[in-house]
Design a protein around this motif. Sequence first.
Motif, PDB file in Angstrom:
ATOM      1  N   LEU A  85       0.828  -1.209   0.000  1.00  0.00           N
ATOM      2  CA  LEU A  85       0.000   0.000   0.000  1.00  0.00           C
ATOM      3  C   LEU A  85       0.867   1.266   0.000  1.00  0.00           C
ATOM      4  CD1 LEU A  85      -2.943   0.710  -0.158  1.00  0.00           C
ATOM      5  CD2 LEU A  85      -3.066   0.632   2.333  1.00  0.00           C
ATOM      6  N   GLN A  86       2.002   1.220   0.669  1.00  0.00           N
ATOM      7  CA  GLN A  86       2.923   2.358   0.639  1.00  0.00           C
ATOM      8  C   GLN A  86       3.475   2.578  -0.772  1.00  0.00           C
ATOM      9  OE1 GLN A  86       5.521   1.101   3.847  1.00  0.00           O
ATOM     10  NE2 GLN A  86       4.501   2.459   5.307  1.00  0.00           N
ATOM     11  N   GLU A  87       3.663   1.509  -1.523  1.00  0.00           N
ATOM     12  CA  GLU A  87       4.076   1.632  -2.923  1.00  0.00           C
ATOM     13  C   GLU A  87       2.979   2.305  -3.747  1.00  0.00           C
ATOM     14  OE1 GLU A  87       6.968   1.050  -4.655  1.00  0.00           O
ATOM     15  OE2 GLU A  87       7.793   0.862  -2.643  1.00  0.00           O
ATOM     16  N   TRP A  88       1.731   1.935  -3.489  1.00  0.00           N
ATOM     17  CA  TRP A  88       0.605   2.591  -4.168  1.00  0.00           C
ATOM     18  C   TRP A  88       0.642   4.087  -3.844  1.00  0.00           C
ATOM     19  CZ3 TRP A  88      -4.789   0.408  -5.278  1.00  0.00           C
ATOM     20  CH2 TRP A  88      -4.716  -0.900  -5.741  1.00  0.00           C
ATOM     21  N   GLU A  89       0.830   4.414  -2.572  1.00  0.00           N
ATOM     22  CA  GLU A  89       0.878   5.824  -2.145  1.00  0.00           C
ATOM     23  C   GLU A  89       1.954   6.595  -2.895  1.00  0.00           C
ATOM     24  OE1 GLU A  89      -0.542   6.177   2.477  1.00  0.00           O
ATOM     25  OE2 GLU A  89       1.582   5.840   2.094  1.00  0.00           O
ATOM     26  N   LYS A  90       3.127   6.004  -2.969  1.00  0.00           N
ATOM     27  CA  LYS A  90       4.249   6.660  -3.623  1.00  0.00           C
ATOM     28  C   LYS A  90       3.925   6.942  -5.093  1.00  0.00           C
ATOM     29  CE  LYS A  90       8.712   4.936  -4.303  1.00  0.00           C
ATOM     30  NZ  LYS A  90       9.820   4.160  -3.770  1.00  0.00           N
ATOM     31  N   THR A  91       3.378   5.961  -5.767  1.00  0.00           N
ATOM     32  CA  THR A  91       3.039   6.108  -7.174  1.00  0.00           C
ATOM     33  C   THR A  91       1.939   7.150  -7.366  1.00  0.00           C
ATOM     34  OG1 THR A  91       3.671   3.815  -7.590  1.00  0.00           O
ATOM     35  CG2 THR A  91       2.245   4.872  -9.227  1.00  0.00           C
ATOM     36  N   ILE A  92       0.913   7.090  -6.547  1.00  0.00           N
ATOM     37  CA  ILE A  92      -0.220   8.022  -6.670  1.00  0.00           C
ATOM     38  C   ILE A  92       0.203   9.443  -6.336  1.00  0.00           C
ATOM     39  CG2 ILE A  92      -2.450   8.638  -5.629  1.00  0.00           C
ATOM     40  CD1 ILE A  92      -2.966   5.553  -5.465  1.00  0.00           C
ATOM     41  N   SER A  93       1.048   9.608  -5.328  1.00  0.00           N
ATOM     42  CA  SER A  93       1.458  10.956  -4.917  1.00  0.00           C
ATOM     43  C   SER A  93       2.333  11.635  -5.975  1.00  0.00           C
ATOM     44  CB  SER A  93       2.177  10.933  -3.570  1.00  0.00           C
ATOM     45  OG  SER A  93       3.424  10.295  -3.682  1.00  0.00           O
ATOM     46  N   GLN A  94       2.922  10.850  -6.874  1.00  0.00           N
ATOM     47  CA  GLN A  94       3.722  11.430  -7.954  1.00  0.00           C
ATOM     48  C   GLN A  94       2.852  12.069  -9.030  1.00  0.00           C
ATOM     49  OE1 GLN A  94       6.111   8.065  -9.082  1.00  0.00           O
ATOM     50  NE2 GLN A  94       7.569   8.386  -7.427  1.00  0.00           N
ATOM     51  N   GLN A  95       1.568  11.819  -8.973  1.00  0.00           N
ATOM     52  CA  GLN A  95       0.623  12.458  -9.888  1.00  0.00           C
ATOM     53  C   GLN A  95       0.097  13.722  -9.206  1.00  0.00           C
ATOM     54  OE1 GLN A  95       0.321  11.340 -13.058  1.00  0.00           O
ATOM     55  NE2 GLN A  95       1.931   9.958 -12.370  1.00  0.00           N
ATOM     56  N   SER A  96      -0.998  14.246  -9.666  1.00  0.00           N
ATOM     57  CA  SER A  96      -1.493  15.528  -9.161  1.00  0.00           C
ATOM     58  C   SER A  96      -2.394  15.400  -7.931  1.00  0.00           C
ATOM     59  CB  SER A  96      -2.250  16.257 -10.277  1.00  0.00           C
ATOM     60  OG  SER A  96      -3.323  15.456 -10.722  1.00  0.00           O
ATOM     61  N   PHE A  97      -2.409  14.256  -7.286  1.00  0.00           N
ATOM     62  CA  PHE A  97      -3.303  14.042  -6.151  1.00  0.00           C
ATOM     63  C   PHE A  97      -2.722  14.646  -4.879  1.00  0.00           C
ATOM     64  CE2 PHE A  97      -4.189  10.574  -9.104  1.00  0.00           C
ATOM     65  CZ  PHE A  97      -5.544  10.779  -9.300  1.00  0.00           C
ATOM     66  N   LYS A  98      -3.458  15.558  -4.274  1.00  0.00           N
ATOM     67  CA  LYS A  98      -3.058  16.164  -3.004  1.00  0.00           C
ATOM     68  C   LYS A  98      -3.636  15.406  -1.821  1.00  0.00           C
ATOM     69  CE  LYS A  98      -3.255  20.826  -4.902  1.00  0.00           C
ATOM     70  NZ  LYS A  98      -4.023  22.071  -4.845  1.00  0.00           N
ATOM     71  N   HIS A  99      -4.746  14.707  -2.056  1.00  0.00           N
ATOM     72  CA  HIS A  99      -5.464  14.033  -0.982  1.00  0.00           C
ATOM     73  C   HIS A  99      -5.649  12.563  -1.344  1.00  0.00           C
ATOM     74  CE1 HIS A  99      -6.477  18.079   0.374  1.00  0.00           C
ATOM     75  NE2 HIS A  99      -6.834  18.324  -0.867  1.00  0.00           N
ATOM     76  N   LEU A 100      -5.417  11.712  -0.364  1.00  0.00           N
ATOM     77  CA  LEU A 100      -5.595  10.281  -0.545  1.00  0.00           C
ATOM     78  C   LEU A 100      -6.399   9.760   0.630  1.00  0.00           C
ATOM     79  CD1 LEU A 100      -4.998   7.588  -1.940  1.00  0.00           C
ATOM     80  CD2 LEU A 100      -2.777   7.568  -0.788  1.00  0.00           C
ATOM     81  N   VAL A 132      -0.989   5.146  11.097  1.00  0.00           N
ATOM     82  CA  VAL A 132       0.142   6.084  11.209  1.00  0.00           C
ATOM     83  C   VAL A 132       1.238   5.763  10.193  1.00  0.00           C
ATOM     84  CG1 VAL A 132      -0.275   6.646  13.635  1.00  0.00           C
ATOM     85  CG2 VAL A 132       1.266   4.779  13.054  1.00  0.00           C
ATOM     86  N   GLU A 133       1.236   4.557   9.667  1.00  0.00           N
ATOM     87  CA  GLU A 133       2.228   4.156   8.676  1.00  0.00           C
ATOM     88  C   GLU A 133       1.839   4.575   7.256  1.00  0.00           C
ATOM     89  OE1 GLU A 133       3.712   0.046   9.365  1.00  0.00           O
ATOM     90  OE2 GLU A 133       2.326   0.122  11.082  1.00  0.00           O
ATOM     91  N   LEU A 134       0.646   5.142   7.133  1.00  0.00           N
ATOM     92  CA  LEU A 134       0.146   5.558   5.829  1.00  0.00           C
ATOM     93  C   LEU A 134       0.121   7.076   5.742  1.00  0.00           C
ATOM     94  CD1 LEU A 134      -2.873   3.093   5.632  1.00  0.00           C
ATOM     95  CD2 LEU A 134      -0.642   2.839   4.520  1.00  0.00           C
ATOM     96  N   ASN A 135       0.368   7.609   4.557  1.00  0.00           N
ATOM     97  CA  ASN A 135       0.305   9.051   4.359  1.00  0.00           C
ATOM     98  C   ASN A 135      -1.111   9.537   4.104  1.00  0.00           C
ATOM     99  OD1 ASN A 135       3.080   9.483   4.655  1.00  0.00           O
ATOM    100  ND2 ASN A 135       3.439   8.832   2.550  1.00  0.00           N
TER     101      ASN A 135
END
Length: 154
Positions: free
Chosen positions: A80-95, A109-112
């Motif tokens: 899931l942290q890999e998903w976060e990293k990939t998604i945050s590289q796009q224009s998404f400010k909120h997840l 707490v381990e998730l952004n």
Amino acid sequence: MKWVPQDIETYITAKEYVDTAIIPLYAVSVGEDMKQSAASAEFITLLTNHLERQFTGRLLLFPPFTYLKNEEREKSITTLQEWEKTISQQSFKHLFYITSDIDWRNREVELNGSLIWLPTLPLEQMDNSQKMEMIDSQVKQLFVLFTQKWHENE
């Protein structure tokens, strides 16, 4: 917008307006917890689809992140942290993560992203209009949370 080609095409042309990603989290259990697992997935599916309809043009509903309930949680967190990293590289400010699996509350707490945990509502005995009424009520409550998070980061 949903994870379908037509909506993704729209996202690509208007991604400066789409700043929010939603990832449903589904725990899959086989055996005695299978029915509860299916009920949770149905609830989260209905809820996230209704959220997507309410906020079309503002968010993208990603496919569910699905994992085995009895698998080591470290494996799920790392993926899931890999998903976060990939998604945050796009224009998404909120997840936002949306789940009925309470175990995620101990690991959020381990998730952004922002974790939203909701207990599964017993939908199986309801007709479609009752289900939608219940889901609509939940979405109205989440509306406040979403707008609060959006205003925090402006």
